[in-house]
Design an enzyme around this catalytic site. Sequence first.
Site, PDB file in Angstrom:
ATOM      1  N   GLU A 699       0.834  -1.206   0.000  1.00  0.00           N
ATOM      2  CA  GLU A 699       0.000   0.000   0.000  1.00  0.00           C
ATOM      3  C   GLU A 699       0.866   1.252   0.000  1.00  0.00           C
ATOM      4  OE1 GLU A 699      -3.570  -0.622   2.767  1.00  0.00           O
ATOM      5  OE2 GLU A 699      -1.892  -1.398   3.909  1.00  0.00           O
ATOM      6  N   CYS A 770      -6.401  -6.537  -3.207  1.00  0.00           N
ATOM      7  CA  CYS A 770      -7.579  -6.508  -2.334  1.00  0.00           C
ATOM      8  C   CYS A 770      -8.163  -5.101  -2.234  1.00  0.00           C
ATOM      9  CB  CYS A 770      -7.259  -7.066  -0.954  1.00  0.00           C
ATOM     10  SG  CYS A 770      -5.973  -6.145  -0.119  1.00  0.00           S
TER      11      CYS A 770
HETATM   12  C1  PEP Z   1      -6.441  -0.716   0.522  1.00  0.00           C
HETATM   13  O1  PEP Z   1      -5.831   0.226   1.016  1.00  0.00           O
HETATM   14  O2  PEP Z   1      -6.589  -0.874  -0.705  1.00  0.00           O
HETATM   15  C2  PEP Z   1      -7.061  -1.718   1.397  1.00  0.00           C
HETATM   16  C3  PEP Z   1      -7.618  -2.814   0.905  1.00  0.00           C
HETATM   17  O3  PEP Z   1      -7.084  -1.425   2.734  1.00  0.00           O
HETATM   18  P1  PEP Z   1      -8.194  -0.476   3.407  1.00  0.00           P
HETATM   19  O4  PEP Z   1      -9.122  -0.039   2.308  1.00  0.00           O
HETATM   20  O5  PEP Z   1      -8.831  -1.305   4.445  1.00  0.00           O
HETATM   21  O6  PEP Z   1      -7.339   0.614   3.937  1.00  0.00           O
HETATM   22 MG    MG Z   2      -5.361   0.191   3.199  1.00  0.00          MG
END
Ligand code: PEP
Ligand code: MG
Length: 838
Positions: A699, A770
């Site tokens: 990320e 994800c």
């Molecule tokens: C993302 O950052 O793409 C992720 C799946 O995590 P979250 O949306 O929970 O921060």
């Molecule tokens: Mg995230």
Amino acid sequence: MSTPLPRLKILAPLSGWLVALDTVPDPVFAGKMVGDGISLDPTSCSLLAPVSGVVSNLHSAHHALTITSPEGVEVMVHIGIDTVMLKGQGFQPLVEQGQSVNAGQALIDFNLDLVARNAQSLLTQIIITNGDETVSAMHRASGLVEAGKTAVLELELAGAAAAAAPTGGAKLLSPEIEITNPAGLHARPAAVFASKAKSFQSDIHLLLDEQSANAKSVVGVMGLSTRKGDKVRIEAAGEDAEQALAELTQLLLDRCGEAEDEAPATPAPIAAAAQQLESAELLVGVGASPGLAIGRVYHHRLQEFDVPEFGQGAGLEQQHFARATEEAAQQIDAVKSQLTDKAKQAILSMHQELLQDPDLLAQTYAGLADGKSAAWSWRAAFSSYSARLEAQDNALLRERANDIRDVGRRVLALLAGIKQASLDVPAGSILIAEDLTPSDTAALDPKKVRGFCTRTGGATSHVAILARSLGIPAICGISQAALALPDSEQVIIDGGRGTLRIAPSAEQLATAEAEIAQIAERRAAEAAMSQREARTSDGVRIEVVANIRNAADAREAVAMGAEGVGLLRSEFLFDNRDTPPSEQEQAEEYCAVARALGTERPLVVRTLDVGGDKPLSYLPLPKEDNPFLGLRGIRVSLERPDLLRTQLRAILQAAPLTRLHIMFPMVASLDELRAAKAVLAEEQAASGRQDVKVGIMVEVPSAAVMAARFAPEVDFFSIGTNDLTQYVLAMDRGHPQLAKQADALHPAVLAMIAMTCDGARAHGKWVGICGGLASDERAAPLLVGMGVTELSVSTPALAAVKATLSRWSAAECRTLAQQALALSTASEVREHLNAQAR
Ligand code: PEP
Ligand code: MG
């Protein structure tokens, strides 16, 4: 004759007896080392704002705070003597540092008994800490005072404070600014404008002809009913007035972030031809959400609330009100956290904004000061604003009245202690209502409700937007006759045409049924596919798994074709509680998820991803200027190894039940990964559970760039495109103006994904996605073409993503990826994907 100096009244923050400051048993206060003022022996236990302004300091022990008035006068209130020693015990702050408050608003609740027993004295000091610069004379009251009503000090202002005071203080006025938003300042630009205005201390108004609105109030700004071409001015008074004028003027010139062609279309008036069509058998409205359905009429009538006119005193009523608005905000948060749809989330964010709207609050407080109950005052305030919007010519603004009523009724129900009746609708219903609140609509069960019609609203109402995202046919603005239809009457709703056919003939039913069957057939084909393994047309296996929060989600996902779970957002177990979940509580949920999946399907559990913008009440983290760049994800877990250890132990208990994977979020460096893995190794050794795969979320750009160096030390990567996009583009993912540009299809983000895949491939590791991009069926072949072998999507997207993959060969996916990576902008990529869509 000289003009009198402007004055500022400081209201009693608590009820009680006034005492001279020099009698206080604390030399610091008695010697006026902090400033001059007065002391009060309290009889009430809810501290109210002595003056309107901004909470410029809230002590971490919550026993003292300072409010800076628009004139720049700093008023400190210190509850008790030596109460800092209590370290926050017994004090409940109701506001945050930096928040704007109105005089009389409840700020801190405290336990009078506990504080009295543990502190040296309850005497509460009201001190002007910068009186030397701002005050030329101070008049003190004496005797018994009532919180929020009696002025304890009256200040004659001097210097800059006098100049900034509304009476006689200089006001700055901008030149005329032309509104170029196609639909004027409707809800979204008004919310952007008001939110920016709130970041300034000055008193700011938006002027249109003779009308003036508080620029910090969304309802006020919307209420001006501006149109394209209107000329407005901004008026500001206060220390930062000049900067406020400059920045707000620019914001208006930039259409508050709205593109020239972006404003929502004004709701289509019912076509004259359609109106002529209207008959006793066919009612016509505005098609708000397409689709065809046959069902039986079910009327939903809004609950009435019995509200007492008079309250139990301003202090107590304010406490009720503060709690109700806080709970309402939490309820909205809970609904929001279950939504994946950005449009729906934005609507609910606007509702939260309304809960803090200064105009609505000011009118409510005025009612409280008159002795009315909180419920009565609040209802009067929101009803008058919704009525004002309803009377506007601008249809978009008229529709926002429903949002105000929705938020209004939510708070009202909490104040009245009534659980709002949930919309429990019999299966096969066509719901008919005068009005459906956006929250009602968000909670509709599409398995039971086949369609709905409302008297109010139009195609751009939030209710309509929500209906479209739920895939339910809907009509807004249906004629009054619909409300008089008998319950259980058979009807056909055509959301595309905006018609409701009453008591259809056998022939009409047969035609509608045939059309419905055709659509259902297509959906059924997709649903049938959804239980098969996802493969490209030439048989390459791609795992299509789901993003979930808990065991219930896991069961639903499996039923909808999930081949496992690619992201269990474990933070939902930690949210909305006063203490962290125990190892046993956590283990029960992880094991329940694992059981729902079985031993063949993979489960990826992400360790706690909180901090920054996602605070937990029992995990005090320092307030940060840049929360997204602060203590988040793995950084929090490494700061609190006790939490991490407990969580890892709980997750490991699920190892025998499923193909367990543990994933660390927000990893930016190998040091972080190694530190987290060391804790995991210890817990694995202690539990004897070695059969676990370990991976990281990609990320942070550093993780993507260094994927080849991370790869030898992990079993897999899962790319979180939501955060990766915000960090690559330096655009806050929730920013009202930037969020739309923060597009995961930006070539720079795609380059990071490709880099991650290349780094992983070199070491034989797999890569999943994800983030939200995985749920975009058009992007699926592109991601696979770059080397992604797992897509973790939201449950409703499972069938469509699987169906799309089956239409592309692996080689075609690679070609698509090469083409996309050669493009220069996110919109070029999007257009290309649309053109290639199958
Ligand atoms: C993302 O950052 O793409 C992720 C799946 O995590 P979250 O949306 O929970 O921060
Ligand atoms: Mg995230």
